[in-house]
Design an enzyme around this catalytic site. Structure first.
Site, PDB file in Angstrom:
ATOM      1  N   SER A   1       0.863  -1.184   0.000  1.00 13.85           N
ATOM      2  CA  SER A   1       0.000   0.000   0.000  1.00 13.85           C
ATOM      3  C   SER A   1       0.896   1.230   0.000  1.00 13.85           C
ATOM      4  O   SER A   1       1.798   1.319  -0.832  1.00 13.85           O
ATOM      5  CB  SER A   1      -0.946  -0.039   1.212  1.00 13.85           C
ATOM      6  OG  SER A   1      -1.846   1.062   1.182  1.00 13.85           O
TER       7      SER A   1
ATOM      8  N   HIS B   1      -3.029  -1.029  -3.327  1.00 13.03           N
ATOM      9  CA  HIS B   1      -4.213  -0.178  -3.255  1.00 13.03           C
ATOM     10  C   HIS B   1      -4.099   0.940  -4.281  1.00 13.03           C
ATOM     11  O   HIS B   1      -3.122   1.684  -4.305  1.00 13.03           O
ATOM     12  CB  HIS B   1      -4.353   0.421  -1.854  1.00 13.03           C
ATOM     13  CG  HIS B   1      -4.587  -0.612  -0.798  1.00 13.03           C
ATOM     14  ND1 HIS B   1      -4.283  -0.410   0.530  1.00 13.03           N
ATOM     15  CD2 HIS B   1      -5.093  -1.869  -0.874  1.00 13.03           C
ATOM     16  CE1 HIS B   1      -4.603  -1.492   1.222  1.00 13.03           C
ATOM     17  NE2 HIS B   1      -5.088  -2.388   0.390  1.00 13.03           N
TER      18      HIS B   1
ATOM     19  N   ASP C   1      -4.539  -4.274   5.969  1.00 11.00           N
ATOM     20  CA  ASP C   1      -4.995  -5.125   4.876  1.00 11.00           C
ATOM     21  C   ASP C   1      -3.887  -6.127   4.533  1.00 11.00           C
ATOM     22  O   ASP C   1      -2.717  -5.772   4.430  1.00 11.00           O
ATOM     23  CB  ASP C   1      -5.339  -4.289   3.646  1.00 11.00           C
ATOM     24  CG  ASP C   1      -6.005  -5.107   2.550  1.00 11.00           C
ATOM     25  OD1 ASP C   1      -6.576  -6.169   2.880  1.00 11.00           O
ATOM     26  OD2 ASP C   1      -5.955  -4.692   1.387  1.00 11.00           O
TER      27      ASP C   1
END
Length: 343
Positions: free
Chosen positions: A17, A44, A136
């Site tokens: 990310s 992401h 995540d």
């Protein structure tokens, strides 16, 4: 195309990310040209943007990198990159792209790809967590380990954003924790190690449920409160629906299928709270302006008492707005970015 030796690790899934571009580039640079496993990369991305990440990784090292296409074969020695606004999964040796419910507010989501690798590849999967904020990928990485696969985590001290690696380390015991520059050579050794299918635990019901939701969306009765899906008492930031606990504590799904970890849910409610404060500030500023206008109109009509009342209202609203404005600016100064520019 590189052939995968029988019984060897065949899928490497990598999640990143914020701060992850440089880490991904470093890992891609250090993978050898004869790397015998397929690589799936999830980062992401903003849903409406075109991604240059496949080109960046293609230029970084010897392995070719492509944007993943639905139905394309899972090819050893190739880096398959999840495109914006699509989850990336695996099914019977092929890539699957879906627009299933977001997870932690993201699509693509790292957990989706990791769970898919856990279900389809089991002990032949390796999960890698790189730089990023929040958590995540942690639960997905745990799914891979639970199925007999291996976990590799970037050293938090080497990551631009340490939260994702730290959260992964809190949940799994990885095979190794390394700086990004050392992950490629380590993966090359790990994928050549034989994986034993016979000892792999079967996927749990919760893992299969969440994998199916990402693949197919929510079928009738897929996410309904019950003994295995107790209500949490919280609401989904995406759709305002009731959230239910899925699997272990701290994992939630709504009826539509949106998924949240407890940390991501807290962050989403922080954003919602801040948005409400900005709305309140706008209302106070507008009320101040309207009260001042009414005071001026009352003064022109020589309505002294009415003018004084509007003047008091304007002053109180202006004072409240100034207090709220200072608080919001202090919040903005404390916050760090959770993502970087679209790629």
């Amino acid at each position: 195309m590189v052939a995968v030796p029988a019984g060897r690790r065949e899928v490497v899934v990598v999640g990143a990310s914020a701060g992850g571009v440089e880490a991904l580039r470093t890992v891609a640079r250090s993978l050898p040209a004869d790397f015998p496993a397929a690589v799936l990369v999830v980062m992401h991305l903003s849903p409406g943007a075109r991604s240059a990440l496949p080109l960046i990784l293609d230029r970084a090292g010897p392995l070719p990198a492509y944007a993943a296409e639905h139905g394309a074969p899972l090819r050893p020695g190739v880096i398959h990159v999840a495109p914006p606004d699509h989850h990336l999964l695996i099914d019977d040796g092929s890539l699957v792209l879906t627009r299933g419910p977001t997870e932690n507010g993201h699509r693509p989501a790292i957990n989706v790809t990791f769970r898919s690798a856990a279900v389809t590849a089991g002990p032949k999967a390796i999960g890698v967590i790189l730089s990023g904020t929040l958590d995540d990928g942690s639960v997905g990485l745990r799914s891979i380990v639970d199925r007999g696969g291996l976990a590799v985590v970037q050293d938090p001290a080497d990551a631009l954003y340490a939260s994702m690696p730290e959260n992964a380390l809190a949940l799994v015991n990885p095979e190794c924790v390394l700086p990004a520059a050392e992950i490629g050579p380590a993966l090359d050794k790990l994928v050549r190690r034989r994986a034993e299918d016979a000892d792999a635990p079967q996927p749990s019901a919760a893992l299969l449920l969440e994998d199916r939701i990402a693949r197919d969306g929510v079928r009738l009765g897929a996410v309904v409160p019950g003994p295995d899906l107790p209500p949490s008492g919280y609401t989904c930031p995406d759709c305002r629906g009731a959230l239910m606990e899925v699997g272990s504590a701290g994992r939630y799904r709504c009826r539509i299928g949106h998924a949240w970890s407890v940390e991501a849910l807290l962050g989403a409610h922080d954003t919602e709270f801040e948005r409400a404060l900005w709305t309140a500030l706008r209302s106070l500023d507008e009320k101040t302006a309207l009260a001042r206008r009414l005071r001026q109109d009352s003064e022109r009509r020589n309505h002294g008492m009415l003018a004084n009342r509007y003047a008091t209202t304007a002053r109180e609203c202006a004072e409240a707005a100034e207090t709220l404005r200072k608080f919001l600016f202090s919040l903005a100064a404390e916050q760090e970015p959770e993502s970087q520019a679209p790629l």
